[in-house]
Scaffold this active site. Structure first.
Site, PDB file in Angstrom:
ATOM      1  NE  ARG A 934      -3.593  -0.362   2.500  1.00 47.18           N
ATOM      2  CZ  ARG A 934      -4.027  -0.911   3.638  1.00 47.18           C
ATOM      3  NH1 ARG A 934      -3.767  -0.342   4.790  1.00 47.18           N
ATOM      4  NH2 ARG A 934      -4.710  -2.027   3.631  1.00 47.18           N
ATOM      5  NE  ARG A1003      -2.464   1.294   9.506  1.00 49.02           N
ATOM      6  CZ  ARG A1003      -3.286   0.263   9.321  1.00 49.02           C
ATOM      7  NH1 ARG A1003      -4.173   0.273   8.341  1.00 49.02           N
ATOM      8  NH2 ARG A1003      -3.239  -0.791  10.115  1.00 49.02           N
ATOM      9  CE  LYS A1068      -7.565  -0.655  11.701  1.00 48.27           C
ATOM     10  NZ  LYS A1068      -7.921  -1.523  10.583  1.00 48.27           N
ATOM     11  CE  LYS A1070      -7.876   2.651   9.093  1.00 47.25           C
ATOM     12  NZ  LYS A1070      -8.947   1.852   8.518  1.00 47.25           N
ATOM     13  CB  CYS A1289     -13.230  -4.388   1.780  1.00 49.89           C
ATOM     14  SG  CYS A1289     -13.715  -6.091   2.085  1.00 49.89           S
ATOM     15  CB  CYS A1295      -8.284  -9.769   2.465  1.00 54.66           C
ATOM     16  SG  CYS A1295      -8.293  -9.312   4.198  1.00 54.66           S
ATOM     17  CB  CYS A1334     -13.753  -9.972   7.738  1.00 57.15           C
ATOM     18  SG  CYS A1334     -12.595  -8.654   8.101  1.00 57.15           S
ATOM     19  CB  CYS A1338     -11.344  -2.364   4.777  1.00 52.00           C
ATOM     20  SG  CYS A1338     -10.144  -3.248   5.772  1.00 52.00           S
TER      21      CYS A1338
END
Ligand code: SF4
Length: 1439
Positions: A934, A1003, A1068, A1070, A1289, A1295, A1334, A1338
């Site tokens: 990414r 991120r 994470k 964001k 996603c 994934c 899932c 995302c």
């Protein structure tokens, strides 16, 4: 002097910087040396010439003199001793610019030993070829820095056209001759190098890559000599029935219907080249070799041919016959013609003689002929030094017991004691005064050389003669003479079958390993790979190699003679050198003695390639020397071995990088790695002894998400700790037949989909059902118990309650029906219990121990705490770990598991192709690993040049497509390990990077695309970049690992992370920047949001600051929930980056590091309370935030189509479904966008909704852009409002967390739902619909008006009621729906929406107003009211 030797010596002299010449037995002189002497007086060249005496070690001389030399040549007559000594250091020699010129007389057996140990192997059968190949080999070695073996016949003296001295060096240094056939190598016809019908060698395989290098050197040689030097020279017959592959000095043959292929290049020889030489008319292939002293059944060339022909698919394969000869005179047309009469046989035939093998004495136990492959190697390598302590030859004298390991061990022990006594006696005699000086000298000489393989024998002989003629009267002399047979140092071996591995403790093998004696054990395993499951399944074989390695001081190797002969030799010689026990596990799979070569070869290849039989060597002495003790000689490694190595590596790595942490981590195992290992070995033995009494326990599991697997592993480990012999496997690894052979099995299974078993249990579940249908009861021996994992709330409708833990309960009942006996009642773990499934497990596990009578055993050693991400981060040396080393490891496509946590910080996720995971597992090979990369691109803006570079990277390194992500950046999939570094380097060349695109850091910062407000966009874009740069990790690891930049600070630990520290963030983080009224970034779904506030003059005044948004949830875990951010104040533009920093640091110091599922900022804020959190941020800022200012959002979807900004630049927002940039039939978007990038002068803006804006187009360029858009249908916006507002996603196949399809399925579902919309007149109405594979969320499904979150293949949670502009969370309406149910639910709902909606009312608001679902007011209340409201709970049940 023979012409060929002289010619080769001349080229070696003129080409090399260093020559190492091997001397023959005195008084002879090396033929090469004579030539070197004469050249030293005539030539201007002055290479360093070194000589190695007979019995010396040429390998170490070459290694010592190698560094710095542009070319080294070794010249010698070929002998077995020379070949073996070279093999010992073949791996180091292989990477030197070295030519090994070996002169042979009439036999290639000895030199053939080297064939698989070096990259290149050339054979010259005439003096002219010897000349040309000497040149070719010198150039190849020099340019490619790799070793080349050049074998030539020393007696050849045909006339030779020689290169003049002055041309040799220019030839070696000349430019490579370009290939005439592009990158993929050249065609043999075109350039004369290859006289065979050219077959372009496919890229990738090491053989074809080496072959290409050979071809380039051959091209240069042809260009210089004007003579062809083909790898295979063909004398072709018309429509031949037979093809002879000839290796050696063979006269010209002219036989009707027979083609003759002379082999000039033995390595590398691609199969395609071999197959090219065999026309379809040929029904027979003869491999004719001058290898009459070859001591194994099949030769390397024969096996190469078998291997190549085996690859012929769907064609009639010719029969292959191996034939050998000694004299060229034996090779006559009539002798060959006789071969045509002989029946096809896998046994080699001899031309001109009969095999000398004699049948064994009837009293001596028969050794299967295949197994003699190994014993012959031992004889070959050690000659008279070899002592097989349990040799069958001892049986006539000692009885049958002579072949047992106990007997052999006793024998070795006795012999070593006698030799020790001899040594003591010799030393005592040296102290006797009457001993003459001559005798004294011999006594002391022998003492010094007693461990030397050759000198101990020769000096011993002299000593015996001296003692026999001595007048000395001493009982010591008599004693020494009585022990005379022990003067030579011997290589002592015990040879046994893999039957020893079934019972390590009782077999004596353990005692041999634990004895510490200098003894070598060779265990031959003959079980074919394809029979491994069915053969004797009720007996459990132990891995003797692994067991031995755990002892810490045992040399261990795993070899397979038909995979790598050189590796066998290497292992045997290393074992002999090791002063202590050595174990060599040797593979030789065959069903019976007459098994043909093809079968043995095929079984060996399968076993080695699949990792069932990895080739490796473990030398504990190397570890003491600070070197890597483990060498993997094949590509694949099996799981248990990997676990052993992981443990070793992990402990070593931790000890090195973080002493305090490492001590803490391994404290339960000991203070350091050595101690840990010793204790492990002890424990292994204790386990073994205990397990002799208790029945073995097999633990089988089926698991999709990994939880059931974790419980199963825990059970197996805890069983081991209680002394049980346990094994662990997936349920699908067993068949009904193999299950019927087992006695005690504990099953652990979770639930997938609609109460179905997980993927890796489905096959056996089906087989059980089928067996039950037939009324069979195969499990009369089986005792079993089942533990199931499920969620009692997962199926809220009463009629669905039976789905709870269905696979576990079904399995339990089915096994009983099939005759099994339950040893403990089924255990049920429920996610809803206080401790989740743990609660049920704690009740069930003791029942298992009770069955085995080990419930009272107290397990003293606590299970080591799991290594968490926090440990990994801290021990990583600021994100280094062992990533760099892992990238070098070509034996696996994966990185070390702990490194895969670290690569996320570098923007890289390890993934595997989920579509073929099961298939690969069934094949016994590792998953198809690849990586997702990414890019970090704050604000989502890139230049056309960067776009083109991304496009190219996708083609060159990835799967040919790339994706615009929900964080408005690029993402590549399918990048294999070998391409990782080049990809990252190419991304950096495009002035972008991947640092911190993933991982527990801030991120990619995203911002609104706002086409019309040009000035404002420029400001928020700059702000995004500023914040991103401010929060970027400072470690130099990224540049060091990926960009080959050296560490400035020198040591990793000197790195410094001013913001993150060594633990980085708990999870994470964001950040988004939104410009009202558009909320295209879903500001509330971010940990930190900056909402642009524009003053009355239209200027950017600052930002409202929002905190605590986050999407991720875990199915069934109510401690997790999505949350929308709260606005907590206002800051100016200048204050923004520091506000971002302080919010992040407050989370860094207050986030929950003990539970990653509860570590995001949203939970921290809910735990601390918004006010306390804000106060903490403000205290770190040193001032209070100003009150938030009013703003309004009205949408979170993108504005498609053309628009013009304040600066009169034009923009067009394109619809890229789910962000995938690829070419599809009729929609060549990737090509079209590339064409646009080639002419576009503005920028590209990527959006968080995964769409693309071509921005800042000058008026004069609009029509050109429009033309390309139209050409590729990129301007098509004629989609329904539903599709334009959708987002999915990535999910399957890449994934690793995916539970259900998403990107590949949402468009299909929309096809069906939009029909319903169209039927109800809602074609253009925007309904925000999102899907993820899932619950990680995302694609931000929890703020969509309608969303689907994957639970299992084909099964989703359905959520309703999100706010149209992302201002309200939705809620679970149905916990599990299939497509049929989705359509049944949506059809009446959409119809009603069309009819009953209020003016301007959005779908999310409508479903709340009309009572389908209640509104979600905060994250913590997300579960309240799930399942729908009132009558709709019922209505859905009927749907
Ligand atoms: S939502 Fe889940 S399945 Fe989809 S990409 Fe994210 S982690 Fe993978």
């Amino acid at each position: 002097m023979s012409n060929a030797t002289s010619i080769v010596a001349r080229i070696a002299y003129l080409a090399s910087d260093v020559i190492v010449d091997s001397q023959p037995t005195l008084p002879s002189t090396s033929q090469f040396a004579k030539k070197y002497d004469s050249l030293s007086t005539t030539s201007v060249r002055r290479p360093t010439v070194l000589s190695v005496p007979l019995g010396g070690d040429p390998g170490s001389t070459l290694l010592r003199s190698g560094p710095g030399a542009a070319l080294i040549s070794f010249t010698s007559s070929a002998t077995a001793q020379t070949a073996i000594r070279l093999i010992l250091c073949a791996s180091e020699l292989s990477s030197l610019p070295l030519v090994l010129h070996l002169a042979v007389k009439d036999d290639l057996s000895d030199v053939s030993l080297l064939r698989s140990a070096v990259p290149f192997f050339l054979v010259s059968t005439t003096a002219q070829k010897a000349h040309d190949n000497s040149l070719l080999a010198s150039r190849l070695a020099r340019t490619e820095k790799k070793a080349v073996v050049h074998v030539f016949y020393e007696g050849k003296s045909d006339s030779v056209e020689e290169i003049v001295e002055g041309d040799v060096q220019p030839f070696l240094l000349s430019e490579k001759v370009a290939s005439t056939n592009g990158v993929n190598g050249h065609n043999g016809h075109a350039n004369g190098v290859n006289g065979i019908n050219g077959h372009s060698v496919t890229a990738q395989s090491p053989v074809s890559e080496l072959f290409k290098l050979y071809e380039l050197a051959a091209l240069s040689t042809v260009a210089r000599t004007r003579r062809a030097c083909p790898p295979l020279s063909v004398r072709a017959a018309n429509e031949p029935h037979t093809v002879i592959f000839a290796l050696g000095d063979i006269p010209s043959l002219d036989i009707d219907g027979v083609s003759v292929v002379s082999v000039g290049l033995l390595t590398p020889l691609p199969s395609s080249r071999i197959l090219d030489a065999i026309p379809p008319s040929a029904s027979r292939v003869i491999v004719l070799e001058q290898v009459h002293r070859w001591n194994m059944k099949w030769t390397p060339l024969y096996l190469e041919l078998v291997n190549a022909i085996q690859q012929q698919v769907g064609e009639q394969r010719p029969h292959i016959q191996s034939v050998y000869f000694s004299e060229p005179a034996q090779v006559t047309p009539s002798a060959i013609a006789k071969l045509f009469q002989a029946a096809p046989s896998s046994t080699p035939l001899q031309l001109g003689g009969v095999s000398g093998s004699s049948s064994p004495s009837p009293e001596v136990p028969h050794i299967p002929k295949h197994e003699s492959s190994y014993t012959k190697i031992l004889s070959h390598v050690f000659g008279e030094r070899l002592e097989v302590s349990n040799s069958p030859a001892l049986v006539p004298k000692q009885g049958a017991i002579a072949t047992s390991p106990e007997f052999a061990l006793g024998r070795v022990r006795g012999q070593l004691e006698l030799r020790n006594e001899l040594t003591r006696s010799v030393q005592q005699l040296m102290e006797v005064r009457e001993v003459s000086p001559e005798l004294h000298k011999l006594l002391s000489q022998w003492t010094l050389v007693k461990d030397d393989a050759t000198k101990s024998r020769s000096v011993g002989k002299e000593l015996i003669t001296a003692l026999e003629s001595s007048k000395l009267s001493s009982s010591l002399v008599d004693r020494i003479l009585s022990l005379r047979t022990h003067f030579p140092s011997r290589s002592r071996w015990i040879i046994g079958s893999d039957a020893w591995s079934y019972d390590l403790g009782a077999s004596g093998l353990h005692h041999a390993i634990a004895s510490g004696l200098d003894i070598n054990i060779l265990i031959i395993d003959t079980l074919p790979y394809t029979s491994r499951n069915s053969a004797d399944p009720h007996r459990r074989k132990q891995d003797a190699g692994l067991y031995a390695m755990n002892h810490g001081d045992v040399y261990v190797a795993s070899v397979a003679v038909y995979s790598s002969y050189a590796q066998v030799l290497q292992a045997i010689m290393e074992a002999d050198r090791h002063k202590g026990p050595s174990v060599i596990l040797a593979y030789l799979p065959y069903q019976n003695e007459d098994a043909p070569a093809l079968e043995v070869l095929k079984e060996t290849k399968l076993a080695v390639d699949a990792g069932y039989w990895p080739l490796y060597r473990w030398d504990p002495v190397k570890e003491v020397q600070g070197k890597e003790p483990f060498t993997l000689d094949s590509d694949a490694v099996k799981n248990d071995l990997q676990q052993f190595l992981d443990r070793q590596n992990h402990l070593s790595q931790l000890v090195r990088s973080k002493p305090e942490l490492a001590t803490e981590l391994v404290s339960s195992l000991g203070e350091n790695v050595k101690e840990a290992r010793r204790r492990k070995a002890l424990q292994a033995y204790d386990d073994l002894v205990v397990s002799l009494d208790a029945p073995p326990l097999m633990v089988l599991y089926a698991s999709d998400g990994g939880t059931a697997e974790r419980f199963a592993k825990r059970l197996a480990n805890r069983g081991k700790a209680r002394g049980l012999s346990t094994s662990l496997a997936t349920i699908d690894s067993m068949s009904i037949e193999s299950l019927a052979q087992e006695e005690h099995i504990a099953f652990v299974t979770s639930v997938a989909g609609q109460g179905e078993p997980p993927q890796n249990g489905r096959t056996l579940f089906k087989a059980l059902n089928a067996t039950a249908l037939r009324g069979e009861k195969p499990f009369s021996k089986l005792r079993y118990s089942v533990f199931g994992l499920g969620d009692s709330h997962y199926w809220p409708r009463p009629e669905d309650a039976h789905y709870y833990n269905k696979p576990g309960k079904d399995l339990d009942a089915r096994l009983e029906q099939l005759g099994g006996e339950r040893f403990a009642v089924v255990g049920l773990g429920d996610d809803q219990d206080a401790d989740g499934p743990e609660t049920g497990y704690r009740v069930w596990e003791p029942l298992v121990w009770k069955t085995f009578g080990v419930d009272s055993i107290e397990v003293k050693e606590a299970e080591p705490d799991p290594i968490t991400n926090e440990h990994i981060k801290a021990a990583s040396g600021y994100l280094r770990g062992t990533i760099a080393e892992g990238l070098e490891d070509t034996s696996t496509g994966a990185l070390d598991p702990s490194d895969t946590q670290l690569t996320k910080f570098h923007g890289i996720y390890q993934q595997d192709d989920r579509d073929i995971r099961d298939e690969r597992q069934a094949q016994g090979v590792e998953p198809a690993y690849s990586f997702m990369i990414r890019v970090r691109m704050p604000g989502g803006v890139c230049t056309p040049q960067q776009w083109l570079q991304m496009d190219q990277i996708a083609d060159e390194h990835g799967n040919g497509t790339f994706k615009i992500t929900t964080r408005a950046t690029f993402q590549f999939h399918g990048v294999i390990k070998r391409h990782l570094k080049p990809s990252i380097q190419d991304i950096n060349k495009a002035l972008l990077d991947t640092l911190a695109a993933c991982g527990d850091v801030n991120r990619n910062v995203i911002c609104s695309a706002i086409p019309t407000l040009s000035r404002l966009h420029a400001q928020v874009y700059d702000f995004s970049k500023l914040v991103s740069a401010h929060l970027l990790p400072r470690t130099t690891a990224y540049h060091e690992i990926w960009l080959d930049k050296k560490m400035v600070a020198g040591e990793a630990v000197k790195d410094f992370e001013p913001l993150y520290g060594e633990f980085y963030l708990p999870r994470k983080f964001k950040i988004a920047v939104a410009v009202p009224p558009t909320n295209d970034v879903d500001i509330y779904a971010n940990d930190l949001g900056f909402i642009a506030i524009v003053d009355e003059r239209g200027e950017l005044a600052g930002f409202n600051v929002s905190v605590g948004g986050g999407m991720g949830v875990a199915h069934g875990n109510k401690k997790t929930y999505p949350r929308l951010a709260d606005v907590m104040g206002f800051c100016t533009v200048e204050q923004g980056p520091i506000v971002a920093e302080k919010v992040m640091l407050t989370q860094r110091d207050n986030g929950n590091r003990a539970d990653r599922k509860n570590a995001r900022l949203k939970y921290t804020i809910d735990r601390m309370g918004l006010d306390a959190f804000k106060a903490e941020v403000e205290s770190r800022l040193g001032y209070s935030l100003a009150p938030a200012r009013p703003f309004t959002f009205d949408r979170n979807v993108d504005d498609f189509g053309w628009s013009t900004g304040e600066d009169n630049k034009h923009h067009v927002m394109l619809f890229i479904e789910n962000g995938r940039i690829q070419d599809e039939p009729g929609r060549d978007f990737k090509t079209g966008l590339r064409e646009i990038a080639q002419i576009h002068k503005g920028t590209f803006r990527l959006t968080a909704n995964q769409h693309l804006m071509i921005s800042e187009i000058a008026t004069e360029d609009v029509s050109a852009i429009k033309t390309i858009l139209a050409k590729y249908k990129l301007d098509n916006l004629d989609y329904t409002g539903l599709r334009l507002s959708s987002s999915a996603c990535v999910s399957f196949p890449t994934c690793g967390l995916a539970m259900a399809e998403s990107e590949r399925y949402l468009p299909v579902l929309i096809d069906k739902v939009e029909k319903i919309c169209e039927e109800n007149g809602l074609r253009n109405d925007s309904i925000v619909m999102r899907m993820t594979g899932c619950p990680n969320g995302c694609a931000r499904p929890y703020v969509a008006e309608v969303a689907f979150v994957g639970k299992a293949p084909g099964s989703y949670s359905m959520l309703l009621g999100g706010g149209y502009y992302g201002q309200r969370l939705n809620k679970i309406y149905r916990e599990t729906v299939s497509e049929r149910e989705i359509l049944s639910i949506l059809t009446p709902m959409i119809k009603r929406y069309a009819l009953e909606r209020l003016e301007g009312e959005h779908f999310g608001d409508f479903v709340i107003r009309t009572g389908y679902i209640s509104p979600t007011t905060s994250g913590k209340e997300w579960y309240d009211g799930m399942g729908g409201e009132g009558e709709y709970r019922e209505a859905a049940a009927a749907a």
